[in-house]
Design an enzyme around this catalytic site. Sequence first.
Site, mmCIF file in Angstrom:
data_model
loop_
_atom_site.group_PDB
_atom_site.id
_atom_site.type_symbol
_atom_site.label_atom_id
_atom_site.label_comp_id
_atom_site.label_asym_id
_atom_site.label_seq_id
_atom_site.Cartn_x
_atom_site.Cartn_y
_atom_site.Cartn_z
ATOM 1 C CG ASN A 1 1.334 3.224 16.312
ATOM 2 O OD1 ASN A 1 0.322 2.585 16.581
ATOM 3 N ND2 ASN A 1 2.075 2.973 15.247
ATOM 4 N NE ARG B 1 -4.514 2.358 5.529
ATOM 5 C CZ ARG B 1 -4.190 2.093 6.815
ATOM 6 N NH1 ARG B 1 -3.229 1.245 7.130
ATOM 7 N NH2 ARG B 1 -4.840 2.670 7.785
ATOM 8 C CE LYS C 1 -3.148 -1.820 14.651
ATOM 9 N NZ LYS C 1 -2.967 -0.407 14.966
ATOM 10 C CG ASN D 1 2.908 3.425 11.087
ATOM 11 O OD1 ASN D 1 3.847 4.032 11.538
ATOM 12 N ND2 ASN D 1 1.705 3.454 11.656
ATOM 13 C CD GLU E 1 -5.947 -1.491 12.913
ATOM 14 O OE1 GLU E 1 -6.523 -1.373 14.000
ATOM 15 O OE2 GLU E 1 -5.206 -0.618 12.420
ATOM 16 C CG ASP E 2 -4.296 -1.549 8.762
ATOM 17 O OD1 ASP E 2 -4.595 -0.499 9.364
ATOM 18 O OD2 ASP E 2 -3.154 -2.037 8.791
ATOM 19 C CE1 TYR F 1 0.413 -2.114 15.877
ATOM 20 C CE2 TYR F 1 1.756 -0.325 16.733
ATOM 21 C CZ TYR F 1 0.568 -0.783 16.200
ATOM 22 O OH TYR F 1 -0.460 0.097 16.013
ATOM 23 C CG ASP G 1 -6.654 1.265 15.714
ATOM 24 O OD1 ASP G 1 -6.708 2.057 16.667
ATOM 25 O OD2 ASP G 1 -5.628 0.640 15.394
ATOM 26 C CG ASP G 2 -6.506 2.111 10.373
ATOM 27 O OD1 ASP G 2 -5.331 2.031 10.755
ATOM 28 O OD2 ASP G 2 -7.193 1.101 10.083
HETATM 29 N N1 NDP Z 1 0.531 6.414 13.343
HETATM 30 C C1 NDP Z 1 -0.613 5.790 13.393
HETATM 31 O O1 NDP Z 1 -1.118 5.458 14.467
HETATM 32 C C2 NDP Z 1 -1.332 5.489 12.129
HETATM 33 C C3 NDP Z 1 -0.727 5.617 10.925
HETATM 34 N N2 NDP Z 1 -1.407 5.331 9.785
HETATM 35 C C4 NDP Z 1 -0.672 5.418 8.542
HETATM 36 O O2 NDP Z 1 -1.162 6.477 7.759
HETATM 37 C C5 NDP Z 1 -1.000 6.148 6.398
HETATM 38 C C6 NDP Z 1 -2.286 6.434 5.680
HETATM 39 O O3 NDP Z 1 -3.318 5.650 6.177
HETATM 40 P P1 NDP Z 1 -4.833 5.989 5.803
HETATM 41 O O4 NDP Z 1 -5.158 7.377 6.131
HETATM 42 O O5 NDP Z 1 -5.664 4.940 6.370
HETATM 43 O O6 NDP Z 1 -4.770 5.816 4.216
HETATM 44 P P2 NDP Z 1 -5.750 6.393 3.148
HETATM 45 O O7 NDP Z 1 -5.504 5.629 1.917
HETATM 46 O O8 NDP Z 1 -7.120 6.485 3.672
HETATM 47 O O9 NDP Z 1 -5.227 7.903 2.928
HETATM 48 C C7 NDP Z 1 -4.032 8.233 2.323
HETATM 49 C C8 NDP Z 1 -4.138 9.676 1.890
HETATM 50 O O10 NDP Z 1 -2.858 10.103 1.463
HETATM 51 C C9 NDP Z 1 -3.034 10.813 0.247
HETATM 52 N N3 NDP Z 1 -1.786 10.822 -0.502
HETATM 53 C C10 NDP Z 1 -1.185 9.814 -1.158
HETATM 54 N N4 NDP Z 1 -0.027 10.258 -1.709
HETATM 55 C C11 NDP Z 1 0.071 11.570 -1.397
HETATM 56 C C12 NDP Z 1 1.006 12.583 -1.677
HETATM 57 N N5 NDP Z 1 2.098 12.326 -2.384
HETATM 58 N N6 NDP Z 1 0.791 13.832 -1.186
HETATM 59 C C13 NDP Z 1 -0.298 14.101 -0.452
HETATM 60 N N7 NDP Z 1 -1.235 13.167 -0.151
HETATM 61 C C14 NDP Z 1 -1.042 11.935 -0.625
HETATM 62 C C15 NDP Z 1 -4.164 10.104 -0.452
HETATM 63 O O11 NDP Z 1 -4.664 10.941 -1.463
HETATM 64 P P3 NDP Z 1 -5.954 10.601 -2.350
HETATM 65 O O12 NDP Z 1 -7.107 10.767 -1.418
HETATM 66 O O13 NDP Z 1 -5.929 11.622 -3.422
HETATM 67 O O14 NDP Z 1 -5.783 9.210 -2.818
HETATM 68 C C16 NDP Z 1 -5.102 9.903 0.732
HETATM 69 O O15 NDP Z 1 -5.848 11.070 0.959
HETATM 70 C C17 NDP Z 1 -0.544 4.700 6.348
HETATM 71 O O16 NDP Z 1 0.840 4.668 6.124
HETATM 72 C C18 NDP Z 1 -0.836 4.180 7.710
HETATM 73 O O17 NDP Z 1 0.100 3.202 8.102
HETATM 74 C C19 NDP Z 1 -2.706 4.964 9.784
HETATM 75 C C20 NDP Z 1 -3.355 4.804 10.962
HETATM 76 C C21 NDP Z 1 -2.700 4.992 12.224
HETATM 77 C C1 PYR Z 2 -0.877 2.040 13.206
HETATM 78 C C2 PYR Z 2 -1.893 1.702 12.256
HETATM 79 O O1 PYR Z 2 -2.998 1.337 12.623
HETATM 80 C C3 PYR Z 2 -1.611 1.790 10.852
HETATM 81 O O2 PYR Z 2 -0.532 2.224 10.480
HETATM 82 O O3 PYR Z 2 -2.487 1.418 10.072
HETATM 83 MG MG MG Z 3 -4.104 0.441 11.099
#
Ligand code: NDP
Ligand code: PYR
Ligand code: MG
Length: 592
Positions: free
Chosen positions: A492, A193, A211, A448, A283-284, A140, A306-307
Site C-alpha cells: 500500500n 475514484r 492520508k 482496495n 489522490e483518488d 485507513y 499517489d495512486d
Molecule cells: N494498494 C495500493 O496502494 C493502491 C491500490 N489502488 C487500488 O487499485 C484499484 C484501481 O485503482 P486505479 O488504477 O486508480 O483505477 P483506474 O480506474 O485508473 O483503473 C482500473 C483499471 O482496471 C481495469 N478493469 C476494470 N475491471 C476489470 C476487469 N474485470 N479485468 C481487468 N481489468 C479491469 C480498468 O479497465 P478499463 O481501462 O478498460 O476501464 C482500468 O484499466 C482501486 O481499487 C484502488 O483502490 C490504487 C492505488 C494504490
Molecule cells: C491506497 C490508495 O491510494 C487507493 O487505494 O487509492
Molecule cells: Mg488512492
Amino acid sequence: MECQLKMVCPRPDVLDLNNSKHDAGGGVGDTYCEDSATEDQTFIPWNQLVASGVDLLRDPRYNKGTAFSEGERDRHYLRGLLPPVVLTQERQIERILQNVRSYENNLEKYVDVMDLQERNERLFYKLLIDHVEELLPIVYTPTVGEACQKFGNIFRRPHGLYITLKDKGRVRDILRNWAEPNVQVIVVTDGERILGLGDLGCQGMGIPIGKLALYTALGGIRPSSTLPITIDVGTNNQTLLDNPFYIGLRHKRVGGQAYDELLAEFMLACKKTYGEKVLVQFEDFANHNAFRLLAKYSSSYLVFNDDIQGTAAVALAGLLAALPLTGGTLADHEFLFVGAGEAGTGIAELITIEIARQGKIKVEEARTKIYLADSKGLVTKSRINTLETFKKPFAHDMPEITKLVDVIKKLKPTAMIGTTGKGGQFTQAVLEEISSYQEKPIVFALSNPTSQSECTAEEAYKFTKGKCIFASGSPFPPVTYEGKTYTIGQSNNAYIFPGLGLGCVISGAIRVHDDMFLAAAESLANEISQDHLDKKQLFPAFSEIREISAHIGAATAAKAYELGLATKLPKPSDLLSYAKSCMYSPVYRQYR
Ligand SMILES: NC(=O)C1=CN([C@@H]2O[C@H](COP(=O)(O)OP(=O)(O)OC[C@H]3O[C@@H](n4cnc5c(N)ncnc54)[C@H](OP(=O)(O)O)[C@@H]3O)[C@@H](O)[C@H]2O)C=CC1
Ligand SMILES: CC(=O)C(=O)O
Ligand SMILES: [Mg+2]
C-alpha cells in the site's frame, strides 16, 4: 478572554519554521517541547498566544483533557473545568483503546477515533502511533472506504477545506480561511475514484483526512502543516445525489473548461498562499483527469499523484524484496498487470525504468517484459486507436484475448498484479493456472478496500497450493496453509508517501522526480530481512514504519539534493539523523 498560555520549548519542532535551528521551508508555526520536558525546565519564550480556560479545552491542538497538571490548571484558568483526577497520556490511551475495542463494528470505531482527532490531537496521534497495526485498518483502508460512503450520515465536525465550482474566483480567499499559516503538505481529491468504490463526490474527503493523518503518524509531518482538501464539482453517484444527508453539491459532475479552470486556480492559490515548497498530493482522481493533471503540473509545482507514483514505488519495493525468493533479476520476470489504469500503468512505468536502469537497456526493450489487461482483455496493438495514452506504450503485437485465464495460458507470466478495483478477479481457475507452470508465482492483489481485492490472502495460498508470493493492498490476517503460516505484506502506498513527504519537506524540494520514487522504493525494499522472507512477507510491519519513513525520507532527500531539486542549504551532513530529528512527536507538552 485574555490569552494566557505561553508554550515554550527547549528544542524546536524541526518542521516548525518559526525557529532558526531547523528550517524546513518558510512560515511560522507553533513549537513543542521535547518528550522529556518538565515544568521546571529552562524555557525559551514562545511567541504565539493561545486561549486559556474553556477555550483551551476546546482547542484540539492544545487540549490535554484530564492530563493537565495541577499547576497548569491553576495557571491557565482550568480549575473546576476538569474532574480532579490527573491522568497520564498513557492512561488516557488505555481508556480510549478500551472504548474503541468495545465497538463491534469498524465504522463506530472510526467515528470514535476520528472524533478524538477533533478533541485532543496529540492523544489521537499517540494512540495511532502506539497502536498502528490495530488502528490503521480503522483510519485507513478498509474502514475509511465505508466512512466515505457514509460520510454525510456520520458527519460531525468539519475538517479540511471544501472548494466547489461555486468558489471560482475566490479559491485564495478560501485557503486564507484555513487558520494554519504554515501548510507544508496538501492532499487533494475530487472524489471521483475513491479506492475501488467509485465516485463518492464530496464525501471522498475521508481520504485526504486519512492520508494526512498517516503523514503525521507514520512520517512525522507536524499536524498543523497538513491540509486536507476536497474539490467538489458534483458527483455522478445517483445514490448519493438521492441521499438527503449527502454533503456535496447536488448535481452531476462538471468537467471540461470549468473543471480545468478551477483546478488551475486552486494550484496557483496553493503556491501563492503557502509558497512553492508546499507539497500537493493528488489522490483518488479518476484516471481521465489524474494523468492529465500530473502531466500539466509536475514540471512547475511540487506535486505528485499517489495512486500512480506512490503505488508504483511501493509495488516496486515489494517486487525487489521478492527477488531473493524467486531468484533472478526483475528482467527475468514477465509481468501481467490486470487493471491498466493509474495504479497498473504507474507500476508498469516504474518497473520499466528500473529494468532499463539495472540492465542498461532501452525502455522500449524493458517494456517487452510487461503486459496489461483491462476490462476488455489483453492490451494489444490491434486496439491502439481506442486505447488511452497511458496504455499505449505497453500494447503488444498479439492476438486479442478477452478472458484472463486465457491470457495467462498464453503469456505464462511469472508475476500477476491486480489493480482492477473490482473484487474477485483472481478466481480459483486463474490462481490454479498461474501456479500450474510457475513454482513461485508473484501474486499481488492491490485493489482496495478489502471488498474489491482481486482475491483474499487465503484464496491466494489455497488455490496456488501455498506456492505464491502474495501481497495485498488492504490488510489480511496471517494465513496458515498445510501447517505453514504466512504473514501478509500490505503493498500500500502508505509505506511511501509519508516518508517521501518528509524527504521533500526536510530538503526543501521544489519538484518531485521519478528518481525520488525509485530511491524510496529501494529504501523500503532494503528493510526486508531474511526473517520477513522466511514468512514470505514482502513488506515490514507497520509498527516499524516511523523508523522506515525516516530512512525513506533521508533517501528521498538525498536524491533531491543529487538532482539539484533541494533548496535547504547547506545540506545536512547526516540526512537520516536529521530526518529523525525532524519528526513530530505527539507526547504532551508542558504549558507554562
Ligand atoms: N494498494 C495500493 O496502494 C493502491 C491500490 N489502488 C487500488 O487499485 C484499484 C484501481 O485503482 P486505479 O488504477 O486508480 O483505477 P483506474 O480506474 O485508473 O483503473 C482500473 C483499471 O482496471 C481495469 N478493469 C476494470 N475491471 C476489470 C476487469 N474485470 N479485468 C481487468 N481489468 C479491469 C480498468 O479497465 P478499463 O481501462 O478498460 O476501464 C482500468 O484499466 C482501486 O481499487 C484502488 O483502490 C490504487 C492505488 C494504490
Ligand atoms: C491506497 C490508495 O491510494 C487507493 O487505494 O487509492
Ligand atoms: Mg488512492
